[in-house]
Design an enzyme around this catalytic site. Structure first.
Site, PDB file in Angstrom:
ATOM      1  N   ASP A  44     -20.772  -8.040 -15.447  1.00  0.00           N
ATOM      2  CA  ASP A  44     -20.038  -8.826 -14.007  1.00  0.00           C
ATOM      3  C   ASP A  44     -20.215 -10.161 -14.059  1.00  0.00           C
ATOM      4  O   ASP A  44     -19.672 -10.790 -13.236  1.00  0.00           O
ATOM      5  CB  ASP A  44     -20.148  -7.817 -12.830  1.00  0.00           C
ATOM      6  CG  ASP A  44     -21.530  -7.767 -12.297  1.00  0.00           C
ATOM      7  OD1 ASP A  44     -22.472  -8.366 -13.065  1.00  0.00           O
ATOM      8  OD2 ASP A  44     -22.098  -7.134 -11.455  1.00  0.00           O
ATOM      9  N   ASP A  90     -30.647  -6.872  -9.395  1.00  0.00           N
ATOM     10  CA  ASP A  90     -29.880  -7.753  -8.564  1.00  0.00           C
ATOM     11  C   ASP A  90     -30.237  -7.716  -7.208  1.00  0.00           C
ATOM     12  O   ASP A  90     -30.639  -6.368  -6.888  1.00  0.00           O
ATOM     13  CB  ASP A  90     -28.476  -7.587  -8.790  1.00  0.00           C
ATOM     14  CG  ASP A  90     -27.474  -8.682  -8.287  1.00  0.00           C
ATOM     15  OD1 ASP A  90     -27.191  -9.349  -8.929  1.00  0.00           O
ATOM     16  OD2 ASP A  90     -27.174  -8.358  -7.099  1.00  0.00           O
ATOM     17  N   ARG A 125     -23.703 -15.240   0.231  1.00  0.00           N
ATOM     18  CA  ARG A 125     -24.653 -16.439   0.251  1.00  0.00           C
ATOM     19  C   ARG A 125     -23.652 -17.671   0.094  1.00  0.00           C
ATOM     20  O   ARG A 125     -22.588 -17.669  -0.279  1.00  0.00           O
ATOM     21  CB  ARG A 125     -25.484 -16.294  -1.032  1.00  0.00           C
ATOM     22  CG  ARG A 125     -26.632 -15.326  -1.005  1.00  0.00           C
ATOM     23  CD  ARG A 125     -27.492 -15.525  -2.053  1.00  0.00           C
ATOM     24  NE  ARG A 125     -28.550 -14.572  -1.924  1.00  0.00           N
ATOM     25  CZ  ARG A 125     -28.963 -13.624  -2.978  1.00  0.00           C
ATOM     26  NH1 ARG A 125     -28.559 -13.696  -3.878  1.00  0.00           N
ATOM     27  NH2 ARG A 125     -29.714 -12.740  -2.634  1.00  0.00           N
ATOM     28  N   ARG A 153     -33.410 -13.004  -9.700  1.00  0.00           N
ATOM     29  CA  ARG A 153     -33.456 -13.641 -10.944  1.00  0.00           C
ATOM     30  C   ARG A 153     -34.955 -13.844 -11.404  1.00  0.00           C
ATOM     31  O   ARG A 153     -35.511 -14.717 -10.956  1.00  0.00           O
ATOM     32  CB  ARG A 153     -32.729 -14.546 -11.359  1.00  0.00           C
ATOM     33  CG  ARG A 153     -32.803 -15.789 -10.462  1.00  0.00           C
ATOM     34  CD  ARG A 153     -31.792 -16.982 -10.592  1.00  0.00           C
ATOM     35  NE  ARG A 153     -30.588 -16.429  -9.885  1.00  0.00           N
ATOM     36  CZ  ARG A 153     -29.602 -17.160  -9.362  1.00  0.00           C
ATOM     37  NH1 ARG A 153     -29.880 -18.575  -9.490  1.00  0.00           N
ATOM     38  NH2 ARG A 153     -28.702 -16.895  -8.711  1.00  0.00           N
TER      39      ARG A 153
END
Length: 748
Positions: free
Chosen positions: A94, A159, A441, A638
């Site tokens: 994605d 994630d 965000r 990440r």
């Protein structure tokens, strides 16, 4: 567990057994969070349990990885030498699809330019028993909600918005790839025992107020670090007025307050969603064990917030930080006062936070009213469906066409502009402008790499209304629009079904099952590839204190994982550690000169890019440290933000405080995340100083380390540095990384 894994079962019986063991030991009512977390303890009879203090050893039910982080996670799993994953795991494509022209064209382009990466992930999944969701299937969190999340699940995902699954009553936690490798390897996963923040909801949602407004309000109360180390648990009579996907929206954006995760208690809205997504059998089983899927009466919360949904007004947060909350009715006047651009250049709806059937329906309801009066959006307008199932269903039911008719472009089922995958053409870099999104965000430059883009986050229906009006100075609850006929009219509050009346249309089949026999499956990584690189183990600790560390950069102010390891165009290097290390800290502001990506080389005294300076130090055997401010590493999960400094010779990151996931990621890669015992000591260190960290030979949990600051004039100061390492994590440091330690244990 799911239609895709017929041999994997939900173990409510084991959850119940573990909860009963812990309840007997603690002898007190339990929150829902505690039931699910403690219900997954590796050793419930002997595990030390103290909120905010002890580390828990847990056995998660499953793992989920998105394609940008799955590359490094699978490379680490390959390095482990294990033949198969030990728990059900999936990969979701994605993150690598850039928004340019529209869904189909962008997807075709992504498949072409990312073919090497997609092939690696597909073959690695087939080799090691991991399910693979092809590009175009949708956003990881929507796929999990539709297929894998269930009440009481403990799921970890690579994630930060994995908490989305809390909308189905699960404890779903964002982690780095190394944590995922532990779980896939069958090793108990460690988590600091979370505190529990209770949010009691009363009243009911109505009018323009949406589930998004709940978390926008909570973010304004708790700020971007107020949830750190805690699970946010929603409860109270107001919960029943929120749809299951609305609860997921609230949990999803809990990542923006630093929360470990967020969760709602099991109720009839979740049962309805499970049934509609083909999982009525799971709903029926959850009914049998419902007492374990809701909090106990009289349970204790470490902090309690109360929100009356009947009084809650629509909110919009930003710019540049998701906790700067404004009522929609007031944002226009605030923008005028602050000098923020009122003209809205682009409105964007979708993302993993708000891309459900209900979200699209409410937005279409607003758009339909505008079309009835001859109006289209004054702003550019984009729509991102959450999954192939959502895309196919909103096409069938007419929502997609309504949104196109009002001026929208339907993008691919992917993250797109939310994570910076946006080839934006309507402005030049450095041009001051405003966008409104239904994303989660809005850090500086996150969506389009333009530091002058003022991004605001709000609900999809408010984004749609503001895009039609074209200005922040519009409150759809009170203000009028002028139709094509010159007559004024007011938009009515949108109303839409939370789920389709007919069954969901699944759309195209985008899932690849791992084969039963993968013995002949090859996973190739070319040594000349610019996208993928096999990992070399990091060096072990040499048994000595860290002497004369050079300061690579002293960071001023907010430093998110976007600042440390930018996304957008850099996503293509997520599987190649050396290449992606060329973005190390390029967004961080250097306190010495107030600039980004400009630091002094202590040897040459010349200013240059951060990665180049780090590479110079590494080539000359100079070890270095980073000095950071509050909540360092907030944002994404990440682990590249930890791998890169380790790869380029970093040894310590010293800050006032850390975000949870980033602190763990640093430990996993053999770095020292340390905090000032006295936050004022941040001011004692200057970029030209050198640091010596002492006490590593006696490194122990709870024992501070000494730091000697050596100034260029020959004077010295000594300060104390705190840490949160436990015994296991100290072993990671000594071995050079958690992966090195895993290999040591395998050899033993």
């Amino acid at each position: 567990m799911s239609h895709f894994e017929p041999s994997e079962y939900i173990r409510y019986d084991l959850l119940e057994k573990n909860i009963n063991v812990v309840r007997k030991r603690l002898n007190r009512p339990l929150t829902l969070s505690e039931k699910i977390v403690y219900g997954h303890l590796d050793d419930p009879a002997h595990q030390e349990i103290e909120r905010g203090k002890t580390y828990l050893r847990l056995r998660p039910d499953r793992v989920a990885m998105q394609d940008a982080t799955a590359q490094m996670a699978m490379l680490q799993f390959i390095s482990s030498g294990l033949p198969k994953v030990a728990v059900p795991s999936t990969i979701h494509c994605d993150h690598l699809i850039e928004a340019q022209l529209g869904g189909e064209k962008d997807l075709r382009r992504a498949k072409d330019i990312n073919q090497e990466v997609y092939n690696f992930l597909a073959t690695a999944g087939a080799k090691y028993g991991v399910g693979f969701w092809r590009p175009g299937s949708g956003i990881i969190h929507q796929i999990i909600l539709e297929n894998y999340a269930y009440p009481g699940v403990l799921l970890i995902g690579t994630d930060s918005h994995t908490p989305n699954g809390g909308g189905l009553g699960g404890i779903c936690i964002g982690v780095g790839g190394a944590d995922a490798v532990d779980v896939m390897a069958g090793i108990p996963w460690e988590l600091k025992c979370p505190k529990v923040i209770g949010v009691k909801l009363t009243g009911s949602l109505s009018g323009w107020t949406s589930p998004k407004d709940v978390i926008l309000k909570v973010a304004g109360i708790l700020t971007v670090k107020g949830g750190t180390g805690a699970i946010v648990e929603y409860h109270g009579p107001g919960v029943d007025s929120i749809s299951c996907t609305g609860m997921a929206t609230i949990c999803n954006m809990g990542a923006e307050i630093g929360a470990t995760t967020s969760v709602f208690p099991y109720n009839h809205r979740m049962k309805k969603y499970l049934s509609k997504t083909g999982r009525a059998d799971i709903a029926n089983l959850a009914d049998e064990f419902k007492d374990h899927l809701v909090p106990d009466p009289g349970c204790h919360y470490d902090q309690l917030i109360e929100i009356n949904l009947s009084e809650l007004k629509p909110h919009i947060n930003g710019p540049f930080t998701p906790d700067l909350a404004h009522p929609v009715a007031e944002v226009g006047s605030v923008a005028e006062k602050e000098g923020w651009p009122l003209d809205i250049r682009v409105g964007l709806i979708g993302s993993c936070t708000n891309s459900s059937y209900e979200d699209m329906g409410r937005s279409a309801a607003v758009a339909k009213q505008a079309l009835a009066h001859g109006l289209k959006c004054k702003s550019q307008f984009t729509i991102t469906p959450g999954s192939e199932q959502i895309r196919a269903t909103i096409e069938r039911d007419g929502y997609a066409q309504i949104l196109r008719d009002v001026g929208g472009i339907v993008l691919a089922n992917a993250c797109g502009p939310c994570i910076g995958q946006w080839d934006r053409k309507d402005i030049k870099k450095g041009e001051k402008n405003t966008i409104v999104t239904s994303y989660n965000r809005n850090f500086t430059g996150r969506n389009d790499a333009n530091p002058e883009t003022h991004a605001f986050v709000t609900s999809p229906e408010i984004v749609t209304a503001l895009s039609i009006a074209g200005t922040l100075k519009f409150n759809p609850d009170t203000d009028f629009l002028t139709g094509k006929d010159g007559k004024k009219f007011k938009l009515e509050a949108p109303d839409a079904d939370e789920l389709p009346r007919a069954e969901f249309d699944p759309g195209q089949d985008t899932y690849q099952h791992p084969p039963k026999d993968s013995s002949g499956q090859r996973v190739d990584v070319s040594p000349t590839s610019q996208r993928l690189q096999l990992l070399e183990p990091f060096d072990k600790w040499d048994g000595k204190d860290l002497e004369d560390l050079q300061i690579l950069i002293k960071v001023k102010g907010k430093c998110t994982t976007d600042h440390i390891s930018a996304a957008g165009p850099w996503l293509k290097f997520r599987g190649h550690l050396d290449n992606i290390s060329n973005n190390l800290l390029i967004g961080a502001i250097n306190i010495e000169n107030g600039k980004a990506n400009s630091v002094r080389n202590a040897v040459t005294q010349e200013f240059g890019p951060v990665p180049d300076t780090a590479r110079y130090y590494k080539a000359h055997g100079i070890r270095w440290a980073v000095i950071g401010d509050e909540n360092y590493g907030e944002g994404s999960s990440r682990e590249h933000a930890a791998l890169e400094p380790r790869h380029l010779g970093g040894r310590a990151i010293i800050t006032k405080s850390f975000a949870r996931i980033h602190e763990t990621n640093l430990k996993k890669q053999g770095l020292l995340p340390l905090t000032f015992a006295d936050p004022a000591d941040y001011n004692k260190i200057h970029p030209v100083d050198k640091l010596t960290i002492q006490g590593l030979k006696d490194f122990a949990p709870g024992k501070p380390l000494k730091c000697i600051i050596k100034h260029p004039n020959g004077t010295q100061e000594t300060i104390l540095l705190n840490h949160t390492f436990n015994e296991t994590q100290i072993e990671w440091f000594r071995a050079g990384s958690a992966l090195n330690r895993m290999k040591e244990l395998q050899q033993k």
